[in-house]
Write an enzyme that holds these catalytic residues in place. Sequence first.
Site, short mmCIF file in Angstrom:
data_model
loop_
_atom_site.label_atom_id
_atom_site.label_comp_id
_atom_site.label_asym_id
_atom_site.label_seq_id
_atom_site.Cartn_x
_atom_site.Cartn_y
_atom_site.Cartn_z
N SER A 140 39.46 -12.60 10.27
CA SER A 140 40.80 -13.18 10.21
C SER A 140 41.77 -12.28 10.97
O SER A 140 41.54 -11.08 11.11
CB SER A 140 41.26 -13.31 8.76
OG SER A 140 42.62 -13.71 8.68
N TYR A 153 43.03 -9.81 0.31
CA TYR A 153 42.46 -10.58 1.42
C TYR A 153 42.45 -9.75 2.70
O TYR A 153 41.44 -9.69 3.40
CB TYR A 153 43.26 -11.86 1.63
CG TYR A 153 42.68 -12.77 2.67
CD1 TYR A 153 41.48 -13.42 2.45
CD2 TYR A 153 43.34 -12.99 3.88
CE1 TYR A 153 40.94 -14.27 3.42
CE2 TYR A 153 42.82 -13.83 4.84
CZ TYR A 153 41.62 -14.47 4.61
OH TYR A 153 41.08 -15.30 5.58
#
Length: 269
Positions: A140, A153
């Site tokens: 990501s 995250y």
Amino acid sequence: MKFRDHVVLITGASSGIGAALARELAREGAKLVLLARRRERLESLCNELVAAGTQVLVRTGDVTRRADLDTAVTAAIAHYGRLDMAVANAGFGVVGTVEKLGVDDFRRQFDTNVFGVLETIQACLAELRKTRGRLVLIGSVAGYVSIPGSSPYSMSKFAVRALAEAVGPEFGPDGVAVTLISPGFIASEIRQVDNRGVHHALAKDRLPAWLVMPAEVAARKIVAAAYRRRREAIITAHGKLFVWLQRFAPWVLRVAARRGVKGRPEPRR
């Protein structure tokens, strides 16, 4: 067809990027092994792809359980005789401030997003070495840019990026290409999933539609990067901008964080 008769395993294949990759790889001629937790979603996707002429195996499982991954790889070899590519896509996002989250929230995040990726690699590596295949890790842009309220995250995706940078040279001599995919905002259910991995179908996505790339567009870019055996592909224009800022003007991101830019709230029923 770029992947005609290539056997591809995709984790987290029941929705979002995983499902879009399954459709795109099917169009490119691949034979698929799809792994995810939601059996009904997998069966629906399987029926769609089989009707279009694709060979598909589905296995219900969780990447936090090594036995589920081993079962999927064994099924691929038993049915197709080989494994040419593995896509470690399964993941979700834990959000909230460090003050409000517990250590167990961070562990749960790492169990899926980091150790699940590592287990996928280890379950598939021996077969990928035989075919001099491809390993695709879905990271990501959050693996470059961490913002308040999203530390679990971001930590997990920083770890995936570090893992990709390490194993690329490790596996290269055996002919296995490692491609790290770093997407920005992609149309998926991730923003409807709470900190325990439960999907809330009625939760609204607060991102403006113009900022979100359709999953099928992202899938085409990911498949192209994997085909070319690229080391990394950053998906979305805003993702490339954020990474550029982190590399060359990180003060801009720090100012944005101080002025109130923060991660999304946890979705609720």
